[in-house]
Design a protein around this motif. Structure first.
Motif, short mmCIF file in Angstrom:
data_model
loop_
_atom_site.label_atom_id
_atom_site.label_comp_id
_atom_site.label_asym_id
_atom_site.label_seq_id
_atom_site.Cartn_x
_atom_site.Cartn_y
_atom_site.Cartn_z
N ILE A 309 -6.04 -90.58 99.04
CA ILE A 309 -6.65 -91.44 100.25
C ILE A 309 -8.17 -91.58 99.96
N LEU A 310 -8.78 -90.30 99.72
CA LEU A 310 -10.40 -90.49 99.18
C LEU A 310 -10.61 -91.12 98.08
N ASP A 311 -9.85 -91.08 96.89
CA ASP A 311 -9.97 -91.56 95.60
C ASP A 311 -10.08 -93.37 95.99
N TRP A 312 -8.98 -93.84 96.91
CA TRP A 312 -9.03 -95.10 97.04
C TRP A 312 -10.33 -95.41 98.03
N ALA A 313 -10.66 -94.79 98.84
CA ALA A 313 -11.89 -94.94 99.72
C ALA A 313 -13.11 -95.31 98.87
N GLU A 314 -13.12 -94.41 97.85
CA GLU A 314 -14.32 -94.56 96.84
C GLU A 314 -14.22 -96.01 96.09
N THR A 315 -12.86 -96.50 95.63
CA THR A 315 -12.60 -97.62 94.95
C THR A 315 -13.18 -98.93 96.09
N VAL A 316 -12.65 -98.71 97.30
CA VAL A 316 -13.22 -99.76 98.29
C VAL A 316 -14.80 -99.86 98.28
N LYS A 317 -15.40 -98.63 98.46
CA LYS A 317 -16.74 -98.49 98.94
C LYS A 317 -17.53 -99.07 97.52
N GLN A 318 -17.13 -98.82 96.39
CA GLN A 318 -17.69 -99.18 95.06
C GLN A 318 -17.53 -100.63 94.85
N ARG A 319 -16.36 -101.00 95.24
CA ARG A 319 -16.11 -102.70 94.87
C ARG A 319 -17.03 -103.39 95.78
N VAL A 320 -17.08 -102.85 97.02
CA VAL A 320 -17.90 -103.80 98.21
C VAL A 320 -19.38 -103.60 97.71
N PHE A 321 -19.93 -102.50 97.35
CA PHE A 321 -21.10 -102.49 97.03
C PHE A 321 -21.43 -103.33 95.69
N GLU A 322 -20.62 -103.30 94.73
CA GLU A 322 -20.88 -104.35 93.56
C GLU A 322 -20.87 -105.56 94.12
N HIS A 323 -19.86 -106.11 94.99
CA HIS A 323 -19.91 -107.54 95.40
C HIS A 323 -21.03 -107.79 96.36
N PHE A 324 -21.34 -107.13 97.24
CA PHE A 324 -22.42 -107.46 98.27
C PHE A 324 -23.55 -106.62 98.25
N GLY A 325 -23.72 -105.46 97.35
CA GLY A 325 -24.89 -104.57 97.48
C GLY A 325 -24.88 -103.89 99.00
N VAL A 326 -23.92 -103.62 99.64
CA VAL A 326 -23.79 -103.27 100.81
C VAL A 326 -22.76 -101.85 100.85
N HIS A 327 -23.23 -100.80 101.47
CA HIS A 327 -22.88 -99.53 101.62
C HIS A 327 -21.72 -99.32 102.81
N LEU A 328 -20.48 -99.17 102.49
CA LEU A 328 -19.64 -98.62 103.55
C LEU A 328 -19.48 -97.08 103.71
N GLU A 329 -19.18 -97.04 104.90
CA GLU A 329 -19.29 -95.45 105.44
C GLU A 329 -17.93 -95.28 105.94
N MET A 330 -17.19 -94.27 105.68
CA MET A 330 -15.83 -93.94 106.11
C MET A 330 -15.88 -93.42 107.59
N GLU A 331 -15.03 -93.78 108.61
CA GLU A 331 -14.83 -93.43 109.86
C GLU A 331 -14.60 -92.02 109.93
N PRO A 332 -13.01 -91.74 109.38
CA PRO A 332 -12.43 -90.63 109.52
C PRO A 332 -13.26 -89.46 108.98
N ARG A 333 -13.08 -88.15 109.62
CA ARG A 333 -13.57 -86.89 109.27
C ARG A 333 -12.72 -86.36 107.89
N ILE A 334 -13.15 -85.66 107.26
CA ILE A 334 -12.47 -84.91 105.98
C ILE A 334 -12.27 -83.30 106.28
N TRP A 335 -10.96 -83.10 106.11
CA TRP A 335 -10.89 -81.60 106.31
C TRP A 335 -10.21 -81.06 104.69
N ARG A 336 -11.26 -80.00 104.34
CA ARG A 336 -10.75 -79.60 103.03
C ARG A 336 -10.37 -77.85 103.34
#
Length: 336
Positions: A309-336
């Motif tokens: 899930i986190l790998d895909w989230a990073e893919t999305v964040k990177q793609r949006v930043f490359e396209h728009f120059g806008v940073h996305l932030e995840m809503e869910p918390r992460i437990w490790r």
């Protein structure tokens, strides 16, 4: 007597259905048991994490903590006037069931927040919001156990530090065990129809709380998958908030940019950004991806683990930043 469960399977404890195991687990049904749980946790020398409905959470394969599932129930009327009612609601109450109960009582305020998964205790942590309404506007007080001070406390609204999808409780995860939330609701309908698809209800001369509640459910059902059918955590990314100067820079490059006012700033639609970046309906090799009807929702139909899930989230964040120059932030918390 409350019991400790070692090596607890948590795969059914979150709406993303990620395989995960907690080193230790307690089911908390009564607030008076909290001191015992805290003492037991200290003896084990592990961190303590509080779990509600698991609807805003990414669980990685091994949680090296004591996980406490908060199931404290109860709905208590504290006061009632001709115009308002104040309720104290147990942190373990199912959110949507509580909203449905309020609608049956003809109490207004929560109807725009229907069908949001999770529990009452999680609602102020995330400052849940939808269709023009945030729970921050209705909470009068949050009751909790402070794990640092080791005592029960009452935190009034103005000290909860509510912000867009954020709060004191999210800032200090692991410090507070919320036991109940107090809310002030309206006994007279005060509709919020600011969200586009709800505006049509303004034409209804006999509008009721139930009409709004049913319309919200219809909208959410159309746009969002049922986590019991397709595991997901609802909206996975926050809508980015930009300064006016930042917004103008992006708007010059993308004139069709979907945006909304946010005080003296501007809020962008994260789902639109992800869609325009070409990720709507796309999935990776493990089946994790963006829902075909709403790009903002990350789905996990093959029940991959939290790392995927986190790998895909990073893919999305990177793609949006490359396209728009806008940073996305995840809503869910992460437990490790």
């Amino acid at each position: 007597m409350i019991k400790l469960e070692p090596n607890k399977d948590l795969s059914l404890c979150s709406t993303l259905a990620c395989p995960s195991t907690a080193q230790c687990y307690f089911e908390l049904s009564y607030k008076d048991d909290i001191p015992f749980v805290v003492a037991s946790t200290k003896e084990l020398g592990l961190p303590l994490l509080v779990l509600g409905g698991g609807s805003n959470l990414v669980l990685t394969p091994k949680i090296n903590s004591v996980v406490v599932r908060n199931t404290i129930k109860g709905i208590e009327q504290l006061s009632k006037t001709d115009k308002n009612v104040t309720l104290r609601v147990g942190a373990g109450e199912n959110w949507h069931k509580f909203v449905t109960w309020c609608v049956a009582q003809n109490y207004s305020g929560l109807e725009n927040l229907a069908l949001i998964p999770g529990t009452m205790g999680a609602a102020p942590v995330q400052n849940i919001g939808a269709y023009g309404v945030e729970i921050a506007t209705l909470v009068t007080q949050v009751n909790a156990y402070d794990l640092v001070e080791e005592k029960f406390i009452c935190i009034p609204n103005e000290e909860c530090q509510f912000r867009y999808r954020d709060s004191l409780f999210k800032d200090h995860e692991g410090r507070y065990v919320i036991t109940s939330v107090e809310l002030k609701l309206n006994r007279e309908l005060k509709p919020n129809l600011s969200y586009g698809p709800l505006k049509i209800l303004e034409q209804n001369e006999h509008l009721t709380v139930k009409h709004i509640y049913e319309a919200v459910i219809a909208i959410r059902t159309e746009k969002l998958p049922d986590p019991k059918v397709i595991p997901n955590a609802g909206s996975f990314f926050k809508n980015p908030i930009l300064s006016t100067a930042q917004f103008k820079g992006v708007l010059e490059l993308f004139p069709d940019l979907v945006h909304y006012p946010a005080g003296d700033q501007v809020k962008l639609a994260a789902g639109w950004l992800i869609d325009q970046a070409g990720l709507k309906g796309r999935v990776n090799d493990q089946g994790v991806g963006c829902y075909e009807k709403q790009a903002l929702v990350v789905v996990n139909p093959k029940r991959a683990n939290g790392d995927a899930i986190l790998d895909w989230a990073e893919t999305v964040k990177q793609r949006v930043f490359e396209h728009f120059g806008v940073h996305l932030e995840m809503e869910p918390r992460i437990w490790r």
